[in-house]
Write a protein that holds these residues in place. Structure first.
Motif, PDB file in Angstrom:
ATOM      1  N   SER A  86       4.360   7.569 -19.669  1.00 42.83           N
ATOM      2  CA  SER A  86       5.165   6.796 -21.067  1.00 42.83           C
ATOM      3  C   SER A  86       5.930   5.863 -20.702  1.00 42.83           C
ATOM      4  N   ARG A  87       6.236   5.148 -21.283  1.00 45.57           N
ATOM      5  CA  ARG A  87       7.175   3.860 -21.047  1.00 45.57           C
ATOM      6  C   ARG A  87       8.361   4.271 -20.403  1.00 45.57           C
ATOM      7  N   HIS A  88       8.957   5.561 -20.880  1.00 46.84           N
ATOM      8  CA  HIS A  88      10.234   5.898 -20.218  1.00 46.84           C
ATOM      9  C   HIS A  88      10.192   6.561 -19.087  1.00 46.84           C
ATOM     10  N   ARG A  89       9.180   6.981 -18.862  1.00 43.53           N
ATOM     11  CA  ARG A  89       8.506   7.855 -17.688  1.00 43.53           C
ATOM     12  C   ARG A  89       8.578   6.952 -16.554  1.00 43.53           C
ATOM     13  N   ARG A  90       7.860   5.872 -16.776  1.00 48.17           N
ATOM     14  CA  ARG A  90       7.495   4.670 -15.972  1.00 48.17           C
ATOM     15  C   ARG A  90       8.681   4.180 -15.344  1.00 48.17           C
ATOM     16  N   GLY A  91       9.894   3.824 -15.992  1.00 47.37           N
ATOM     17  CA  GLY A  91      11.084   3.420 -15.334  1.00 47.37           C
ATOM     18  C   GLY A  91      11.736   4.556 -14.565  1.00 47.37           C
ATOM     19  N   GLN A  92      11.499   5.929 -14.861  1.00 47.88           N
ATOM     20  CA  GLN A  92      11.920   6.748 -13.930  1.00 47.88           C
ATOM     21  C   GLN A  92      11.086   6.958 -12.428  1.00 47.88           C
ATOM     22  N   ILE A  93       9.631   6.940 -12.690  1.00 60.79           N
ATOM     23  CA  ILE A  93       9.002   6.841 -11.552  1.00 60.79           C
ATOM     24  C   ILE A  93       9.175   5.596 -10.720  1.00 60.79           C
ATOM     25  N   LEU A  94       9.590   4.333 -11.242  1.00 54.23           N
ATOM     26  CA  LEU A  94       9.981   3.278 -10.322  1.00 54.23           C
ATOM     27  C   LEU A  94      11.493   3.631  -9.604  1.00 54.23           C
ATOM     28  N   GLU A  95      12.171   4.167 -10.201  1.00 51.56           N
ATOM     29  CA  GLU A  95      13.679   4.385  -9.708  1.00 51.56           C
ATOM     30  C   GLU A  95      13.477   5.474  -8.670  1.00 51.56           C
ATOM     31  N   GLN A  96      12.731   6.530  -8.834  1.00 55.37           N
ATOM     32  CA  GLN A  96      12.448   7.619  -7.867  1.00 55.37           C
ATOM     33  C   GLN A  96      11.739   6.875  -6.805  1.00 55.37           C
ATOM     34  N   ALA A  97      10.813   5.943  -6.758  1.00 55.33           N
ATOM     35  CA  ALA A  97       9.829   5.405  -5.705  1.00 55.33           C
ATOM     36  C   ALA A  97      11.011   4.583  -4.814  1.00 55.33           C
ATOM     37  N   ARG A 153      17.211  -2.203   3.163  1.00 52.12           N
ATOM     38  CA  ARG A 153      18.387  -2.502   2.266  1.00 52.12           C
ATOM     39  C   ARG A 153      17.922  -1.611   0.957  1.00 52.12           C
ATOM     40  N   PRO A 154      18.874  -1.507   0.091  1.00 51.32           N
ATOM     41  CA  PRO A 154      18.434  -0.722  -1.066  1.00 51.32           C
ATOM     42  C   PRO A 154      17.458  -1.496  -1.859  1.00 51.32           C
ATOM     43  N   LEU A 155      16.383  -0.697  -2.342  1.00 55.78           N
ATOM     44  CA  LEU A 155      15.299  -1.108  -3.426  1.00 55.78           C
ATOM     45  C   LEU A 155      15.828  -0.671  -4.784  1.00 55.78           C
ATOM     46  N   ALA A 156      15.610  -1.657  -5.765  1.00 48.99           N
ATOM     47  CA  ALA A 156      15.692  -1.426  -7.138  1.00 48.99           C
ATOM     48  C   ALA A 156      14.409  -1.309  -7.821  1.00 48.99           C
ATOM     49  N   ALA A 157      14.318  -0.538  -8.937  1.00 49.44           N
ATOM     50  CA  ALA A 157      13.193  -0.460  -9.593  1.00 49.44           C
ATOM     51  C   ALA A 157      12.271  -1.665  -9.908  1.00 49.44           C
ATOM     52  N   LEU A 213       3.874  10.214  -7.628  1.00 46.04           N
ATOM     53  CA  LEU A 213       4.896  10.610  -8.404  1.00 46.04           C
ATOM     54  C   LEU A 213       4.330  10.496  -9.822  1.00 46.04           C
ATOM     55  N   ALA A 214       3.410   9.734 -10.115  1.00 49.09           N
ATOM     56  CA  ALA A 214       2.860   9.569 -11.510  1.00 49.09           C
ATOM     57  C   ALA A 214       1.961  10.720 -11.931  1.00 49.09           C
ATOM     58  N   GLN A 215       1.642  11.455 -10.811  1.00 46.07           N
ATOM     59  CA  GLN A 215       0.597  12.420 -10.899  1.00 46.07           C
ATOM     60  C   GLN A 215       1.185  13.902 -11.735  1.00 46.07           C
ATOM     61  N   SER A 216       2.695  13.737 -11.613  1.00 44.78           N
ATOM     62  CA  SER A 216       3.353  14.721 -12.103  1.00 44.78           C
ATOM     63  C   SER A 216       3.693  15.121 -13.486  1.00 44.78           C
ATOM     64  N   GLY A 217       3.162  14.088 -14.386  1.00 48.52           N
ATOM     65  CA  GLY A 217       3.148  14.269 -15.916  1.00 48.52           C
ATOM     66  C   GLY A 217       2.383  13.233 -16.581  1.00 48.52           C
ATOM     67  N   PRO A 218       2.387  13.466 -17.802  1.00 51.54           N
ATOM     68  CA  PRO A 218       1.908  12.476 -18.800  1.00 51.54           C
ATOM     69  C   PRO A 218       2.511  11.008 -18.919  1.00 51.54           C
ATOM     70  N   ALA A 251       0.836  -1.203  -0.031  1.00 50.11           N
ATOM     71  CA  ALA A 251      -0.039  -0.184  -0.033  1.00 50.11           C
ATOM     72  C   ALA A 251       0.721   1.300   0.011  1.00 50.11           C
ATOM     73  N   ALA A 252       2.006   1.075   0.700  1.00 47.49           N
ATOM     74  CA  ALA A 252       2.872   2.525   0.708  1.00 47.49           C
ATOM     75  C   ALA A 252       3.328   2.632  -0.600  1.00 47.49           C
ATOM     76  N   VAL A 253       3.996   1.465  -1.103  1.00 46.88           N
ATOM     77  CA  VAL A 253       4.528   1.569  -2.567  1.00 46.88           C
ATOM     78  C   VAL A 253       3.721   2.193  -3.352  1.00 46.88           C
ATOM     79  N   ARG A 254       2.306   1.804  -3.530  1.00 49.37           N
ATOM     80  CA  ARG A 254       1.422   2.205  -4.273  1.00 49.37           C
ATOM     81  C   ARG A 254       1.109   3.612  -4.102  1.00 49.37           C
ATOM     82  N   ALA A 255       1.133   4.230  -2.986  1.00 48.85           N
ATOM     83  CA  ALA A 255       0.874   5.546  -2.712  1.00 48.85           C
ATOM     84  C   ALA A 255       1.906   6.422  -3.226  1.00 48.85           C
TER      85      ALA A 255
END
Length: 419
Positions: free
Chosen positions: A105-116, A124-128, A98-103, A89-93
């Motif tokens: 796209s496949r490229h942007r999906r990767g960025q959002i996952l990395e930022q999250a 421990r470190p989380l990966a996308a 983060l997804a609300q900040s722009g349209p 639930a915390a991951v989805r939130a």
């Protein structure tokens, strides 16, 4: 237990007989295959397990048996969880924010996952990829099989048989049990389970010839539901610990089964202690307390014709039933009951003495520890008169035997016990 759609039974002349699996090489092999499928999926998603089970049942005429075995393993031997250190639930939130900040796209999906992943990193470190996996990890089909405790194939087959018998009681509205003389008796555990599952009980009979326990209730209270029948089904494994009994259940017929022919007013399901079902409930301890076990041990060393029996008598009380701790039986037919009161909780003491009074029985010896603060509990046992024995530390068997002789009209034994 099994859901209704996995119950298999036949009806002949109104008598219901559940499906049973014999412990044959073929059935043991099938149960072993299902168990192995679960073992192979430890650490994997539930969706992967379900896919393997579907492959295992493909083309089989007995697919309902396989599904029943799998259902029992899923709910009885398996532990599923979401895994990871971060709640989905915390991951989805975080991802949706983060997804609300722009349209999208496949490229942007990767960025959002990395930022999250960077924002959610804790121990421990989380990966996308971790974030993507955790996003919906709490959905049932995405949960992982974290642990599996496999039964033997034979035990799984026996559990399947009992689950089918339990399923026959889903539509029960009355259950009549004839509990013949049991050695060792299990009456107290049976009564505890009737209370635990909210079953209404009436008792008739005696310890010599056995008891009839009737569990029923006005069906109007439950309407078209199977709630009361489910409670009876949950009670059945407790009954299996009693050694000699017969059961007859009255059931509401399944109106949706057109193949049964002429509609019956009711169905009957019959079961006995000789049918070979095995309980998965824990077997009750022989004694409820150290006081009782200690008394039984000391009694065994006393030279007396009296025989000490463990919980073989049910005493009906208006609105309840009590099971005295022991029954003393003399070869000439005389008998008395023995109740040891050593538990200190005030509400327990008040209820215990209230039930003893309501029973109206004058053949019950009441043994009370002097360590109990009866005054604080608001209990006055003086109205039990000569049937009362006070003891310190341990209960002397000869004191009980002397009172048993007086109550039953026999001579008092010679000698006195010393703790």
């Amino acid at each position: 237990m099994l859901p209704t759609e996995l119950l298999m039974f036949k009806v002949r002349a109104g008598l219901v007989t559940p499906r049973r699996l014999k412990v044959t090489p073929a059935n043991v092999a099938l149960a072993g295959q299902v168990i192995a499928t679960f073992e192979d999926n430890v650490g994997k998603r539930r969706a992967d397990l379900d896919e393997d089970l579907r492959a295992l049942e493909a083309g089989r005429a007995d697919f309902k048996v396989l599904r029943g075995l799998a259902h029992l393993l899923t709910n009885g031997s398996s532990t599923f969880g979401t895994g990871g250190d971060v709640p989905p639930a915390a991951v989805r939130a975080r991802v949706f924010a983060l997804a609300q900040s722009g349209p999208p796209s496949r490229h942007r999906r990767g960025q959002i996952l990395e930022q999250a992943a960077a924002a959610l990193t804790r121990e421990r470190p989380l990966a996308a990829a971790d974030v993507a996996e955790l996003l919906y990890a709490d959905l049932p089909d995405q949960q992982r099989l974290e642990a599996f405790e496999p039964p033997s194939p034979e035990d799984l087959l026996r559990r399947f048989d009992l689950a089918q018998a339990q399923g026959m009681l889903y539509r029960a509205y009355s259950l009549v049990i004839t509990a013949r003389r049991n050695e060792p008796a299990r009456y107290k555990q049976l009564l505890q389970y009737t209370k635990f599952f909210g079953l209404m009980l009436t008792v008739e009979g005696d310890a010599t010839f056995g008891f009839t326990l009737t569990m029923d209730g006005p069906t109007s209270l439950f309407g078209g539901t199977t709630r009361y029948g489910l409670a009876m089904a949950k009670f059945l494994p407790a009954l299996l610990h009693a050694t000699r009994w017969d059961l007859t259940a009255s059931l509401k017929p399944r109106r949706d089964l057109s193949w049964t022919g002429k509609a019956e007013a009711e169905w009957l399901f019959e079961l006995t202690s000789e049918d070979g079902y095995v309980s998965h409930y824990r077997e009750p301890d022989e004694h409820d307390s150290a006081l009782e076990s200690g008394f039984a041990g000391r009694f065994a060393k006393v030279d007396t014709p009296w025989v000490l029996e463990r919980e073989v008598d049910l005493v009906p009380v208006p609105g309840s039933v009590i099971v005295p701790d022991f029954r003393l039986v003399h070869p000439d037919g005389r008998s008395v009951l023995v109740e040891i009161v050593g538990y200190w909780r005030p509400e327990y003491l008040r209820k215990k003495f209230d039930l003893l009074r309501k029973s109206g029985r004058t053949d019950v010896i009441v043994c009370v520890s002097e360590r109990l603060n009866l005054e604080r509990a608001g209990v006055d046992p003086s109205d039990f008169g000569e049937r009362l024995i006070w003891f310190k530390g341990v209960l002397p068997p000869r004191d009980v035997l002397a009172l048993a002789e007086r109550l039953s009209g026999g001579p008092a034994p010679q000698g006195a016990d010393r703790p």
